[in-house]
Design an enzyme around this catalytic site. Structure first.
Site, PDB file in Angstrom:
ATOM      1  N   TYR A 218       0.821  -1.221   0.000  1.00 35.88           N
ATOM      2  CA  TYR A 218       0.000   0.000   0.000  1.00 35.88           C
ATOM      3  C   TYR A 218       0.859   1.278   0.000  1.00 35.88           C
ATOM      4  CZ  TYR A 218      -3.119  -3.570   1.821  1.00 35.88           C
ATOM      5  OH  TYR A 218      -3.795  -4.741   2.017  1.00 35.88           O
ATOM      6  N   ARG A 219       2.065   1.171  -0.497  1.00 40.64           N
ATOM      7  CA  ARG A 219       3.018   2.311  -0.506  1.00 40.64           C
ATOM      8  C   ARG A 219       3.388   2.777   0.897  1.00 40.64           C
ATOM      9  NH1 ARG A 219       3.251   4.125  -6.143  1.00 40.64           N
ATOM     10  NH2 ARG A 219       1.801   2.718  -7.102  1.00 40.64           N
TER      11      ARG A 219
END
Ligand code: FMN
Length: 203
Positions: A179-180
């Site tokens: 999710y970065r």
């Protein structure tokens, strides 16, 4: 859902240990040139410039690449006395960023590295006026052939070719996260000191 953090990945008492470990892993995974770095310098007006070079030597306290001292990169590195570089390993999804101060390495280390290169590459170093205008490739090949004839065996290292050492004041390790939610740790020290401080950064 919680995103996992791999503690071992970033473990080390100082950044060179982590750097070496990551590069060793990259050597096993990357298809080509795991030691290729994007090297940044600035010109007299502060205009940045970036190009790839090969990071050939990692010392206890510095990083060395080799180049022509008449090249644009060398002129910029020596006049500003600073440089930065970046490694990005796509397969590992990791990045290392380094910023530091520049020194010339034109002694025994440069001699040794040059002596281990292929003779064709050695004469190519003589033939290339790196970063200058070349009207025609023929001219380069002719210069190279001339040097091939001149040096029948042992090609000596040209004085205008050698190493550039970057002594880091900042080394940042980045690893891809779900999710970065990536992980970043930056190690910092003052020039001439060997006390590193490390802190985590927002991704
Ligand atoms: C993967 C890769 C590795 C390279 N390694 C070097 C190197 O170690 N030394 C070098 O002088 N140029 C190297 N080059 C060429 C440089 O990127 C650049 O074209 C050249 O050094 C001239 O740059 P300058 O005009 O900014 O000085 C490499 C290029 C690539 C794509």
């Amino acid at each position: 859902m919680e995103s996992k953090f791999d503690e071992k990945l970033f473990a080390g008492r100082e950044p060179f240990t982590i750097f070496r470990r990551w590069l060793e892993e990259a050597r096993k995974e990357e298809l080509n040139d795991p030691d290729a770095i994007a090297l940044a310098t600035v010109d007299e007006e502060g205009m940045p410039n970036v190009r790839m070079v090969l990071l050939r030597i990692i010392e206890d306290d510095g990083f060395i690449f080799f180049t022509n001292y008449g090249s644009r990169k060398a002129k910029e590195a020596f006049s500003s006395k600073k440089a930065a570089f970046n490694l990005h390993w796509k397969t590992l999804r990791r990045q290392i960023r380094v910023r530091g101060h520049v020194e010339k390495e034109d002694g025994l280390i440069a001699d040794k590295y040059f002596s281990e290169r292929h003779a064709g590459s050695q004469t190519a170093a003589w033939a290339s006026k790196q970063s200058e205008t070349l009207a025609d490739r023929k001219e380069l090949i002719e210069r190279w052939s001339d040097y091939q004839k001149k040096f029948k065996e042992n090609v000596m290292r040209p004085k205008f070719w050698g190493g550039i050492r970057i002594k880091p004041i900042q080394i940042e390790f980045w690893a891809d996260g779900q999710y970065r939610l990536h992980d970043r740790f930056v190690w910092e020290r003052k020039l001439g000191e060997n006390v590193w401080n490390v802190r985590r950064l927002y991704p």
